[in-house]
Design an enzyme around this catalytic site. Sequence first.
Site, PDB file in Angstrom:
ATOM      1  N   THR A 215       4.546  -1.590  12.443  1.00 39.73           N
ATOM      2  CA  THR A 215       4.700  -0.565  11.416  1.00 39.73           C
ATOM      3  C   THR A 215       3.417   0.233  11.239  1.00 39.73           C
ATOM      4  O   THR A 215       2.317  -0.260  11.496  1.00 39.73           O
ATOM      5  CB  THR A 215       5.079  -1.179  10.055  1.00 39.73           C
ATOM      6  OG1 THR A 215       4.069  -2.116   9.668  1.00 39.73           O
ATOM      7  CG2 THR A 215       6.422  -1.862  10.135  1.00 39.73           C
ATOM      8  N   ASN A 217       1.161   1.768   8.478  1.00 45.14           N
ATOM      9  CA  ASN A 217       0.880   1.597   7.057  1.00 45.14           C
ATOM     10  C   ASN A 217       0.330   2.918   6.524  1.00 45.14           C
ATOM     11  O   ASN A 217      -0.806   3.294   6.833  1.00 45.14           O
ATOM     12  CB  ASN A 217      -0.138   0.460   6.882  1.00 45.14           C
ATOM     13  CG  ASN A 217      -0.334   0.086   5.435  1.00 45.14           C
ATOM     14  OD1 ASN A 217       0.487   0.379   4.583  1.00 45.14           O
ATOM     15  ND2 ASN A 217      -1.454  -0.562   5.154  1.00 45.14           N
ATOM     16  N   GLU A 271       5.441   1.168   4.684  1.00 49.41           N
ATOM     17  CA  GLU A 271       5.317   0.703   6.053  1.00 49.41           C
ATOM     18  C   GLU A 271       6.485   1.230   6.871  1.00 49.41           C
ATOM     19  O   GLU A 271       7.641   0.858   6.633  1.00 49.41           O
ATOM     20  CB  GLU A 271       5.280  -0.822   6.089  1.00 49.41           C
ATOM     21  CG  GLU A 271       4.066  -1.401   5.350  1.00 49.41           C
ATOM     22  CD  GLU A 271       4.098  -2.910   5.264  1.00 49.41           C
ATOM     23  OE1 GLU A 271       3.092  -3.541   5.628  1.00 49.41           O
ATOM     24  OE2 GLU A 271       5.137  -3.457   4.826  1.00 49.41           O
TER      25      GLU A 271
END
Length: 325
Positions: A215, A217, A271
Amino acid sequence: MERFDLSIANVTGALPEGARKEQGISLAIGFFDGVHLGHQEVVRQAVALAREQGLVPAVMTFDPHPRVVLGHGSQYQTVLTPLADKLSLLSKLGVEAAYVIQFERSFSEVTAEEFVKTLINPLGVKATTVGFDFSFGHRGEGNADTLRLHGNGEIQVQVVSPVFLEDDKVSSTRIRDRLAEGESLEASALLGRPYVIKGLVVHGDARGRLLGYPTANLLPEQPYVIPRSGVYAIYIDLLSDSGEFESRYNGVLNVGYRPTFDAPGGALRLEAHLFDFGGDLYGRQLALTFHTFLRAEKKFDSIEQLVAQISLDAAQAKEIVSVQR
């Protein structure tokens, strides 16, 4: 208290190149938080009036929100549309000049008469367009009638009626409420475009990569209104260092506090997992376009349960954004 200097030099904005002050201005006035359908109608009518009368189409707005400065609206410490994006949207509606007043507490003491005679008139304003609930001046003492009065009959004032969607008035408050409820599609309908949050990709703890779903952030670049915690189907635009669009990906986003891993009271995280992307995003600018709310955030009893749910979320998001893009 020190008085606010209403000289033109203290107001950000100028006429476009080639325009003359004597040409006159058609001015839309408002904060325009979100530049939603109602705001768009105000601006469109100001632009239309400018075209009819040979005036320069312009807007006057304020930064930050007056209620924040006066301590009357903590919710307005967050924004639907940061100033730079607001001005870009207004430009796309045909606005050629924008006057931005840096709102200070001393400005709240300026009377409606002072506002018109020492700011509006010197700008060469010939026509103004305002919303139905427009007020200005000390304690909101001014309205459309006051604007006409202090304009000495030289300023045309047109008032725009509220815009309704599904039998309810379009407003920034309604949009904020819908986002707080996870109703991102309805919020987008009220805005007249999808809701977007821009920011910079920062380092996290790389837990998503370990789970098989890396992911990005995102650290928002401005104090955006953050929608309800949960999982969303989204689009992710990669932006250049100057903020220009480069490429788009489909994806899934978790907004929340990661209750499976983190103790209560932790930091809110955004995320995003990009489908079919394998590059490095650290330090990149992204724009997250909210599409559909999938589910609320929840705590799972095991990592295996969490990974299984993420897989379902990703599959659902892929189906939604590939079909409804």
